[in-house]
Design an enzyme around this catalytic site. Structure first.
Site, PDB file in Angstrom:
ATOM      1  N   SER A  19       0.795  -1.231   0.000  1.00  0.00           N
ATOM      2  CA  SER A  19       0.000   0.000   0.000  1.00  0.00           C
ATOM      3  C   SER A  19       0.825   1.277   0.000  1.00  0.00           C
ATOM      4  O   SER A  19       0.303   2.349  -0.306  1.00  0.00           O
ATOM      5  CB  SER A  19      -0.934   0.010   1.219  1.00  0.00           C
ATOM      6  OG  SER A  19      -0.207  -0.188   2.413  1.00  0.00           O
ATOM      7  N   ASP A  38      -2.584   8.279   7.957  1.00  0.00           N
ATOM      8  CA  ASP A  38      -3.557   7.413   8.628  1.00  0.00           C
ATOM      9  C   ASP A  38      -2.831   6.483   9.590  1.00  0.00           C
ATOM     10  O   ASP A  38      -1.714   6.790  10.017  1.00  0.00           O
ATOM     11  CB  ASP A  38      -4.418   6.657   7.600  1.00  0.00           C
ATOM     12  CG  ASP A  38      -3.592   5.746   6.689  1.00  0.00           C
ATOM     13  OD1 ASP A  38      -2.408   5.479   7.009  1.00  0.00           O
ATOM     14  OD2 ASP A  38      -4.115   5.291   5.659  1.00  0.00           O
ATOM     15  N   HIS A  72       0.207   4.870   7.030  1.00  0.00           N
ATOM     16  CA  HIS A  72       0.833   5.434   5.835  1.00  0.00           C
ATOM     17  C   HIS A  72       1.275   6.883   6.007  1.00  0.00           C
ATOM     18  O   HIS A  72       0.586   7.662   6.677  1.00  0.00           O
ATOM     19  CB  HIS A  72      -0.136   5.332   4.651  1.00  0.00           C
ATOM     20  CG  HIS A  72      -0.622   3.940   4.424  1.00  0.00           C
ATOM     21  ND1 HIS A  72      -1.863   3.508   4.863  1.00  0.00           N
ATOM     22  CD2 HIS A  72      -0.033   2.868   3.834  1.00  0.00           C
ATOM     23  CE1 HIS A  72      -2.007   2.223   4.544  1.00  0.00           C
ATOM     24  NE2 HIS A  72      -0.917   1.817   3.922  1.00  0.00           N
TER      25      HIS A  72
END
Length: 366
Positions: free
Chosen positions: A43, A331, A334
């Site tokens: 991600s 978040d 990340h």
């Protein structure tokens, strides 16, 4: 007679048009430092592949993700704006590599400047994706690259395709999810000690790198694992909001094994070049002296709700900070675009303190 002549001329024009298209793509402009960037990973560098996975919960195609992206809309990036994959593409003079699952499978022109195979929740091991319902593990990402390789060989011819891939950059950012899985799974901890697990991670990654090499890859960028114990998600589990030092210890241990593996692999594979990036040290430097980099908040997420904004993740009902440039983290896990920019600036032009044996600028110029 006239009609057949027009038909021949028309088809010859089309032939030369497509020939010109591929010639111009292969003989890339001076602004481009490489013909293409092929991205594999998790991600940290996913640009939207998970949008196309029907049952995956590891998605970011909703507010408030993308609030600072040029379109001001969520794209599937786990970030407020551009992520590291976007910023690296900018550095080498290319548009962001599009998500593989968004492209026509038979259109070679879609692949000529690069593709992203990265998937949020992915790991080096195939089982990592199960934590999030569905992701594309590294082995499958490599298989998807092999499909792209086959199409470009068919369209360009073997010699031109070999030249194209040998000059392209292969960017690989993966491994954090494997460690998160290990510490979150009693079954995995019963099967292997932490030392055995990180050694197996490096060994398994080596197999995939050799597959990529066998199908044309020569220039590899690999990032180590960041201090995953310092993410907001991990800090929130500690009453004092300190980092999880056990997680960080094994991040460092894996990184050392990765460096040793790459050094050995280079001696095995003729013509292989690589840049290893010590993201752990760079992130620790930011966390230990945030004001030097323009940050005010190192512990809490920018987007979320509750303690350190980690009790509810970044979803449409969540709150988000007004100045994203103040925060290291977007978040639970990340970085913000501001953090990603510092990271990419360092991996591209940084000293041998952070990039081994060369930085990415030197790699693409080699």
């Amino acid at each position: 007679m006239g009609n057949s002549r027009d038909f021949v001329l028309k088809n010859m024009s089309l032939f030369f048009f497509f020939l010109g298209l591929f010639s111009s793509s292969l003989e890339f402009s001076k602004a481009q430092m490489v013909p293409a960037v092929y991205v594999l990973g998790d991600s940290q560098v996913d640009v939207g592949n998970n949008n196309y996975l029907a049952v995956s919960v590891a998605k970011a195609n909703f507010a408030h993700n993308g609030i600072d992206f040029p379109t001001k809309k969520p794209t599937g990036r786990f970030c407020n704006g551009k992520n590291a994959a976007d910023l690296l593409a900018e550095k080498v003079g290319l548009p962001s590599s599009p998500p593989y699952l968004s492209l026509s499978k038979k259109d070679a022109s879609s692949y000529i400047k690069g593709v992203s195979f990265a998937s949020g929740g992915a790991g080096i091991f195939n089982g990592t994706d199960q934590v999030f319902g569905q992701a594309i593990p590294l082995s499958k990402q490599v298989e998807n690259y092999l499909a792209v390789h086959k199409i470009l060989v068919q369209q360009l011819g073997a010699s031109a395709a070999e030249k194209h891939f040998s000059k392209s950059l292969f960017s690989i950012v993966i491994g954090s999810n494997d460690l998160f899985d290990y510490f979150g799974s009693s079954d995995l901890r019963k099967k292997n000690t932490p030392q055995q697990f990180v050694e197996l991670m490096a060994k398994t990654l080596k197999v995939q790198l050799k597959r990529l090499y066998s199908f044309g890859a020569r220039k590899f960028f690999l990032s180590g694992i960041p201090p995953i114990g310092c993410t907001p998600a991990q800090r929130a589990k500690n009453k004092t909001y300190e980092c999880n030092e056990e997680h960080n210890f094994w991040s460092v241990n894996y990184n050392e094994g990765l460096k040793a593996m790459l050094k050995g692999l280079k001696s095995e594979l003729h013509g292989m070049k690589y840049s290893y990036f010590d993201i752990y040290s760079v992130m620790q430097k930011i966390i230990q002296n945030p004001s030097a980099y323009g940050f005010k908040e190192i512990k809490a997420a920018c987007c979320g709700l509750g303690e350190l904004r980690t009790e509810i993740p970044c979803v449409p009902i969540s709150e988000y900070c007004s100045n994203r440039k103040d925060h290291v983290f977007w978040d639970l896990y990340h970085p913000t675009e501001a953090t990603a920019r510092i990271v990419v600036d360092t991996l591209f032009d940084g000293s041998s303190k952070y990039s081994f044996p060369i930085n990415v600028r030197q790699l693409v110029s080699a």
